[in-house]
Design a protein around this motif. Sequence first.
Motif, PDB file in Angstrom:
ATOM      1  N   THR A  44       6.950  16.464 -13.687  1.00 49.48           N
ATOM      2  CA  THR A  44       8.095  17.166 -13.139  1.00 49.48           C
ATOM      3  C   THR A  44       8.355  16.919 -11.646  1.00 49.48           C
ATOM      4  N   VAL A  45       9.780  16.778 -11.494  1.00 51.50           N
ATOM      5  CA  VAL A  45      10.218  16.407 -10.034  1.00 51.50           C
ATOM      6  C   VAL A  45      10.766  17.745  -9.481  1.00 51.50           C
ATOM      7  N   PRO A  46      10.117  17.981  -8.168  1.00 49.54           N
ATOM      8  CA  PRO A  46      10.177  19.112  -7.372  1.00 49.54           C
ATOM      9  C   PRO A  46      11.898  19.020  -7.016  1.00 49.54           C
ATOM     10  N   ASP A  47      12.752  20.307  -7.148  1.00 50.03           N
ATOM     11  CA  ASP A  47      14.165  20.341  -7.047  1.00 50.03           C
ATOM     12  C   ASP A  47      14.479  19.591  -5.601  1.00 50.03           C
ATOM     13  N   GLU A  48      13.745  19.882  -4.782  1.00 45.36           N
ATOM     14  CA  GLU A  48      14.128  19.129  -3.378  1.00 45.36           C
ATOM     15  C   GLU A  48      13.948  17.682  -3.196  1.00 45.36           C
ATOM     16  N   VAL A  49      13.522  17.128  -4.162  1.00 47.54           N
ATOM     17  CA  VAL A  49      13.468  15.535  -4.472  1.00 47.54           C
ATOM     18  C   VAL A  49      14.625  14.848  -4.908  1.00 47.54           C
ATOM     19  N   SER A  50      15.428  14.149  -4.619  1.00 50.26           N
ATOM     20  CA  SER A  50      16.598  13.356  -5.424  1.00 50.26           C
ATOM     21  C   SER A  50      15.954  12.693  -6.516  1.00 50.26           C
ATOM     22  N   ASP A  51      16.859  12.282  -7.151  1.00 49.33           N
ATOM     23  CA  ASP A  51      16.467  11.300  -8.313  1.00 49.33           C
ATOM     24  C   ASP A  51      16.142   9.681  -7.742  1.00 49.33           C
ATOM     25  N   ALA A  84      -0.396   2.699   4.230  1.00 59.39           N
ATOM     26  CA  ALA A  84      -1.368   2.373   5.171  1.00 59.39           C
ATOM     27  C   ALA A  84      -1.062   3.364   6.516  1.00 59.39           C
ATOM     28  N   VAL A  85       0.258   3.316   6.844  1.00 56.89           N
ATOM     29  CA  VAL A  85       0.413   4.048   8.239  1.00 56.89           C
ATOM     30  C   VAL A  85       0.462   5.584   7.732  1.00 56.89           C
ATOM     31  N   LEU A  86       0.434   6.149   6.684  1.00 61.29           N
ATOM     32  CA  LEU A  86       0.037   7.459   6.344  1.00 61.29           C
ATOM     33  C   LEU A  86      -1.237   7.975   6.306  1.00 61.29           C
ATOM     34  N   LEU A  87      -2.152   6.860   5.938  1.00 60.67           N
ATOM     35  CA  LEU A  87      -3.442   6.908   5.953  1.00 60.67           C
ATOM     36  C   LEU A  87      -4.393   6.586   7.277  1.00 60.67           C
ATOM     37  N   GLY A  88      -3.349   6.502   8.402  1.00 54.50           N
ATOM     38  CA  GLY A  88      -3.967   6.287   9.689  1.00 54.50           C
ATOM     39  C   GLY A  88      -4.184   5.099  10.312  1.00 54.50           C
ATOM     40  N   ALA A  89      -3.709   4.051   9.608  1.00 53.00           N
ATOM     41  CA  ALA A  89      -3.755   2.559  10.284  1.00 53.00           C
ATOM     42  C   ALA A  89      -3.012   2.682  11.540  1.00 53.00           C
ATOM     43  N   GLU A  90      -3.612   1.810  12.368  1.00 51.30           N
ATOM     44  CA  GLU A  90      -2.994   1.623  13.893  1.00 51.30           C
ATOM     45  C   GLU A  90      -1.894   0.806  14.007  1.00 51.30           C
ATOM     46  N   ARG A  91      -2.283  -0.282  13.196  1.00 54.15           N
ATOM     47  CA  ARG A  91      -1.332  -1.416  13.182  1.00 54.15           C
ATOM     48  C   ARG A  91      -1.046  -1.795  11.789  1.00 54.15           C
ATOM     49  N   VAL A  92      -0.002  -1.854  11.400  1.00 56.92           N
ATOM     50  CA  VAL A  92       0.450  -2.358   9.872  1.00 56.92           C
ATOM     51  C   VAL A  92       1.379  -3.394   9.879  1.00 56.92           C
ATOM     52  N   TYR A 136      12.365   1.559   7.943  1.00 55.33           N
ATOM     53  CA  TYR A 136      12.158   2.838   7.294  1.00 55.33           C
ATOM     54  C   TYR A 136      10.497   3.012   7.263  1.00 55.33           C
ATOM     55  N   LEU A 137       9.906   1.990   7.598  1.00 57.38           N
ATOM     56  CA  LEU A 137       8.374   2.499   7.246  1.00 57.38           C
ATOM     57  C   LEU A 137       7.595   2.551   8.621  1.00 57.38           C
ATOM     58  N   GLY A 138       8.205   2.097   9.751  1.00 56.67           N
ATOM     59  CA  GLY A 138       7.563   2.104  10.856  1.00 56.67           C
ATOM     60  C   GLY A 138       6.584   1.076  11.095  1.00 56.67           C
ATOM     61  N   VAL A 139       6.733   0.032  10.436  1.00 58.06           N
ATOM     62  CA  VAL A 139       5.615  -1.002  10.678  1.00 58.06           C
ATOM     63  C   VAL A 139       6.078  -2.303  11.219  1.00 58.06           C
ATOM     64  N   GLU A 140       5.371  -3.245  11.512  1.00 56.57           N
ATOM     65  CA  GLU A 140       5.700  -4.605  12.239  1.00 56.57           C
ATOM     66  C   GLU A 140       5.916  -5.451  11.236  1.00 56.57           C
ATOM     67  N   SER A 141       6.438  -6.639  11.399  1.00 52.26           N
ATOM     68  CA  SER A 141       6.780  -7.610  10.197  1.00 52.26           C
ATOM     69  C   SER A 141       6.375  -9.246  10.951  1.00 52.26           C
ATOM     70  N   MET A 156       7.104  13.236  -0.730  1.00 49.21           N
ATOM     71  CA  MET A 156       8.740  12.945  -0.758  1.00 49.21           C
ATOM     72  C   MET A 156       9.293  14.224  -0.440  1.00 49.21           C
ATOM     73  N   ALA A 157       8.980  15.414  -1.030  1.00 49.83           N
ATOM     74  CA  ALA A 157       9.661  16.616  -0.660  1.00 49.83           C
ATOM     75  C   ALA A 157       9.641  16.809   0.837  1.00 49.83           C
ATOM     76  N   ARG A 158       8.533  16.511   1.360  1.00 57.04           N
ATOM     77  CA  ARG A 158       8.320  16.685   3.001  1.00 57.04           C
ATOM     78  C   ARG A 158       9.093  15.740   3.801  1.00 57.04           C
ATOM     79  N   GLY A 159       9.516  14.591   3.216  1.00 56.41           N
ATOM     80  CA  GLY A 159      10.044  13.452   3.811  1.00 56.41           C
ATOM     81  C   GLY A 159       9.210  12.546   4.587  1.00 56.41           C
TER      82      GLY A 159
END
Lengths: 391, 126
Positions: free
Chosen positions: A154-161, A205-213, A229-234, A348-351
Amino acid sequence: MKALLWQGVNELSVDEVPDPTMRNEQDAIIRVRKTATCGSDLHLLGGYIPFMERGDVLGHEFLGEVVEVGPQVRKHKVGDRVVVCSFVSCGHCWYCQQQQYSLCDNGNTNPAITESIWGFAPGGCYGYSHALGGFAGSHAEYIRVPYADQGAFTVPDEVSDERALFASDAAPTGWMGADLGGVKAGDVVAVWGAGGVGQMAARAAVLLGAERVIIIDRFANRLQMAEKYLGVESLNYQTQDVGGELLERSGGRGPDVCIEAVGMESHSTGPQYLYDQVKQQLRLESDRPIAAREAIYHCRKGGSVFLLGVYANLVDKFPLGALMNKGLTLRGAQQHGHRYIPMLLERMARGELVTEHLATHTMPLDEAPHGYNMFKNKLDGCVRAVFEPAR
Amino acid sequence: MRREPRWHVLTVNPARDELTPDSPLPEPLAGLGDAVDVQIRRAAGDRGVELAVRLRDGAQSPVTEGVRRLAGRDPNQAIRAALREAKQLLETGEVLHPDFPPTTQTTVVNKPLQMATRQGRREGRL
């Protein structure tokens, strides 16, 4: 109902097919609201996985509304907005209880095919050939979901399709690569492929604490999207020296974790691309493992390589010497999404996890063949085409 | 050369005490009757219960077995299907059915695949 049908190699059509029916007491029928293309569909479309039949419905990443439930479905009721894991898993076998859901013993109605090819059969997957159960896919107005209490969330109300859609496959697949690849605080992580799954692996990887992605691709728009959108290097492998850059950005050690999110139709700039293309077209190897070779080569000593890209069978020139002598850990898996989806929906609900940007092109199901053409050929900056059957 | 029948073995993860070495045979294995030998034993490492089944008699030549297999009349096919279905019933309470009605069409190219999937639970390495 209307559905997108595989008619042959690189041939798709939208046609009428029979509505799905309840076949088991744990089934649900879902009215599909959004359904996404996935890079792994291209292997089916192009005939690289030879277990498709004319008339098979494609699609395995979807979100919708419950319209019918079987008598053994406890968690869901008609009207629930759910996102469904792309893999069909029973939730009760030993593998499911180890949270290795894509290895489910009971989710594939055709286990003989994959047992013969791979030794043992993984679970089933929607719209992913008769080797993985022959279940009709989600590029349709309705879809049958077996083991609905296990696979539908079930998708929480605060998360869009738009955001929740990618909790079906891309986000849990990417998260699994980072999680089971062993990403931890302070790591340098390299991700090959900036499609939907690669982007989600990089964000995980960012959310799990990696220093550089560092995410690697050849399409500038995808790399810009990942940075934004992800805050990573390319890294663009067509214009930059991947090996030199990875050494420089990891202090000469090499990335701790290398995640490959490309699969069996890899591209590259070197002569090995021609070599693999020729061998693949002559059926002397089934898969082009160029990104996997690079991930193994560039990974630091004692590091970890995780294969998220889909491979079908046999590859050539696989660098076992580098793997063994550098003491690497190599893992791969289809996604164990049931393990991650509730947590991902919360993020996703927390952004913390945004995905809407992946859906670069949204269109009615009637235009799905055009959507696949855009997606396959990366036209107009297409990252993912999303279809809305009710539109 | 005649080949002795081998054991077909899989491991079931049933609810506790639902299946023990003294249990009656679960369906549909029970339907195979006296044609098979059956063993039920605890799996190593607390992984559940091992169900082992083999044809009681009737060593076969590979040629005979191959012909029967192609015709869908090899008793080993029935053993595989019964084992897989017994496992599903014990673990999930029902046997998972493929989608119906199908959306596919039969063509010359996909006939072999359709034949293979018709035998989906009756073949394989089990």
